[in-house]
Design an enzyme around this catalytic site. Structure first.
Site, mmCIF file in Angstrom:
data_model
loop_
_atom_site.group_PDB
_atom_site.id
_atom_site.type_symbol
_atom_site.label_atom_id
_atom_site.label_comp_id
_atom_site.label_asym_id
_atom_site.label_seq_id
_atom_site.Cartn_x
_atom_site.Cartn_y
_atom_site.Cartn_z
ATOM 1 N N HIS A 154 0.840 -1.225 0.000
ATOM 2 C CA HIS A 154 0.000 0.000 0.000
ATOM 3 C C HIS A 154 0.864 1.260 0.000
ATOM 4 O O HIS A 154 0.458 2.289 0.528
ATOM 5 C CB HIS A 154 -0.955 0.044 1.206
ATOM 6 C CG HIS A 154 -1.697 -1.223 1.434
ATOM 7 N ND1 HIS A 154 -2.949 -1.458 0.912
ATOM 8 C CD2 HIS A 154 -1.364 -2.349 2.119
ATOM 9 C CE1 HIS A 154 -3.359 -2.669 1.277
ATOM 10 N NE2 HIS A 154 -2.410 -3.234 2.008
ATOM 11 N N SER A 275 15.051 20.973 -17.066
ATOM 12 C CA SER A 275 13.869 21.803 -17.290
ATOM 13 C C SER A 275 14.305 23.080 -17.986
ATOM 14 O O SER A 275 15.390 23.600 -17.717
ATOM 15 C CB SER A 275 13.213 22.115 -15.949
ATOM 16 O OG SER A 275 12.462 23.303 -16.034
ATOM 17 N N LYS A 281 16.288 21.402 -11.816
ATOM 18 C CA LYS A 281 15.593 20.138 -12.101
ATOM 19 C C LYS A 281 16.457 19.097 -12.819
ATOM 20 O O LYS A 281 17.232 19.413 -13.698
ATOM 21 C CB LYS A 281 14.354 20.392 -12.978
ATOM 22 C CG LYS A 281 13.241 21.139 -12.296
ATOM 23 C CD LYS A 281 12.579 20.362 -11.159
ATOM 24 C CE LYS A 281 11.742 19.202 -11.651
ATOM 25 N NZ LYS A 281 10.534 19.652 -12.366
ATOM 26 N N GLU A 288 9.600 7.970 -17.370
ATOM 27 C CA GLU A 288 8.230 8.442 -17.635
ATOM 28 C C GLU A 288 7.774 8.077 -19.043
ATOM 29 O O GLU A 288 6.620 7.699 -19.262
ATOM 30 C CB GLU A 288 8.157 9.959 -17.455
ATOM 31 C CG GLU A 288 8.281 10.376 -15.996
ATOM 32 C CD GLU A 288 8.420 11.881 -15.838
ATOM 33 O OE1 GLU A 288 7.575 12.473 -15.169
ATOM 34 O OE2 GLU A 288 9.370 12.463 -16.400
#
Ligand code: ARG
Length: 438
Positions: A154, A275, A281, A288
């Site tokens: 979980h 970024s 970043k 992804e």
């Protein structure tokens, strides 16, 4: 430039011609189309259906077309219906009338079925090889980083595991993916050449010869099935979908682990991006993109399943729609496996962060309950006692092992000094994973 037209009075509409053409995507099959035709022509000569002289001319012509394509001298483009028409028209242009005999005892229906089987077999093998490489990388990464870490259920810290054990879970998944593809290759390994349009031919052909020549186990044993079977495309796309699901789950973990909140791993610069606005970043775009592309491969699977579901036997033009999705699924899964391999080969595991996370999650609570069970308490009662201890510790911001024996005895008289060794993280690991697993 068409292979048919004798029974037509009027020309085909340009709109229809473009709609019908598959050349822009089935040109991928040029190599398989040529070797399939060469095997077919050898068989026609062997069975005395065409002369040796014509056969040799055709084979030389096909060889020269292959050479020109591979050297970039012949571009696969123009007003052709498909790769099969392109080859035949080009052959006839090169060698004249002998070229008109190539398509004796063959239909484009068994030809396309053959090309697709040969191509799928070859490219699926490439996926298998890349999965083997990925398995090697995972094993090395796992073995190099046999560190204690929190295991989750979980998404909550649950029990102690190791980074190695966690990675080897993926090793098992990708091993199954590899086996599944190998099994699909084994099932599809039959030649449809010689089925012709749907009912074989009046010529005395030799399907076993062409099957052997092209490296198949043997010929298919039903003509209608041979020309209309696309199971192998569906099965392979389904294998790829499963592999994408596994790649996507691993990507999800990589994304989470590389956040500052978790900070379990550091991705290499080679497989990260920045970024355009936020200078600090470092983004896990590779992971992804893999996660995103899983949806695309599932789409390819649903598309081919849906195309096939209502088709009566035998060949129907709907089947031309099998190609783009399958090629896309193939190329997508291959690039994702390669990127995952690169990402795993270059990432760093942060041993200290893993250990820090282990110490702050009551990851030895289950073992503390087991301790009481060993001392004679029923598990359900032990569960409640430890639950109360966790609540107490949470209020005091302490791990269980930092409570004194006096404090522990407040909860149960069964506690003794040996509790500390029993719930030591390394010890719990040795009693659990390390004792029962490799
Ligand atoms: N381009 C077709 C396909 O991909 C080849 C077979 C065409 N056969 C035919 N009889 N029209 O399925």
């Amino acid at each position: 430039m068409k292979l048919w037209g004798g029974r037509f009075k009027n020309a085909e509409s340009k709109l229809m011609e473009d709609f019908n053409s598959s050349l822009s995507f089935d040109k991928t099959l040029y190599y398989e189309d040529i070797i399939g035709s060469i095997a077919h022509v050898k068989m026609l000569v062997k069975c005395e259906i065409i002369s040796e002289e014509d056969g040799n001319k055709i084979i030389e012509g096909l060889d020269s077309i292959l050479k020109d394509i591979e050297e970039g001298k012949l571009k696969i483009e123009g007003d052709y219906e498909d790769i099969h028409s392109f080859m035949e028209v080009n052959l006839i242009e090169r060698i004249g009338d002998a070229g008109k005999k190539m398509h004796t005892a063959r239909s484009r229906n068994d030809q396309v079925a053959l090309d697709m089987r040969l191509y799928s077999k070859k490219r699926a093998q490439e996926v298998v090889e890349n999965l083997s490489r990925l398995l090697g990388t995972i094993k090395t990464l796992a073995e190099k980083n046999d560190y204690i870490m929190p295991g989750y259920t979980h998404m909550q810290r649950a029990q102690v595991v190791t980074f190695k054990h966690h990675m080897m879970a993926y090793f098992n998944m990708f091993s199954r993916d590899k086996k599944r593809i190998e099994n699909s290759i084994e099932i599809m390994d039959e030649s449809p050449l010689g089925c012709c349009a749907l009912a074989g031919t009046t010529y005395n052909t030799d399907r076993a010869f062409t099957a052997k020549e092209l490296g198949f186990k043997g010929p298919v044993n039903n003509f209608l099935d041979g020309v209309s079977d696309r199971d192998y495309i569906i099965e392979l796309t389904s294998d790829f979908s499963l592999a994408m699901m596994h790649l996507s789950r691993l990507s999800e973990e990589i994304i989470i682990w590389s956040t500052k909140e978790f900070d379990f791993i550091q991705l290499s610069d080679e497989f990260s991006t920045g970024s355009s606005i936020m200078p600090q970043k470092k983004n896990p775009d590779a992971a992804e993109l893999i996660r995103g592309k899983a949806g695309r491969v599932y789409g390819d699977l649903v598309s081919i399943l849906t195309t096939m579901k209502g088709l009566p036997l035998a060949y129907n033009k709907d089947m031309q729609e099998d190609k783009e999705g399958f090629f896309d699924a193939l190329n997508t899964v291959l690039s994702c496996i390669k990127i995952m391999n690169g990402m795993l080969a270059t990432l760093k595991v942060k041993k200290d962060s893993l250990l820090k996370a282990v110490k702050h999650g009551f990851l030895n609570a289950t073992e503390a309950a087991d301790y009481l069970v060993n001392k004679g308490m029923a598990f359900r009662d032990a569960h409640r006692v430890i639950g109360e201890i966790v609540l107490y510790c949470e209020e005091k911001s302490l791990p269980i092992e930092d409570l004194s024996i006096e404090q522990l005895k407040e909860f149960s008289g069964l506690f003794d000094k040996d509790i500390y060794e029993f719930i030591d993280y390394e010890n719990t690991l040795h009693k659990g994973i390390k004792k029962h697993m490799r």
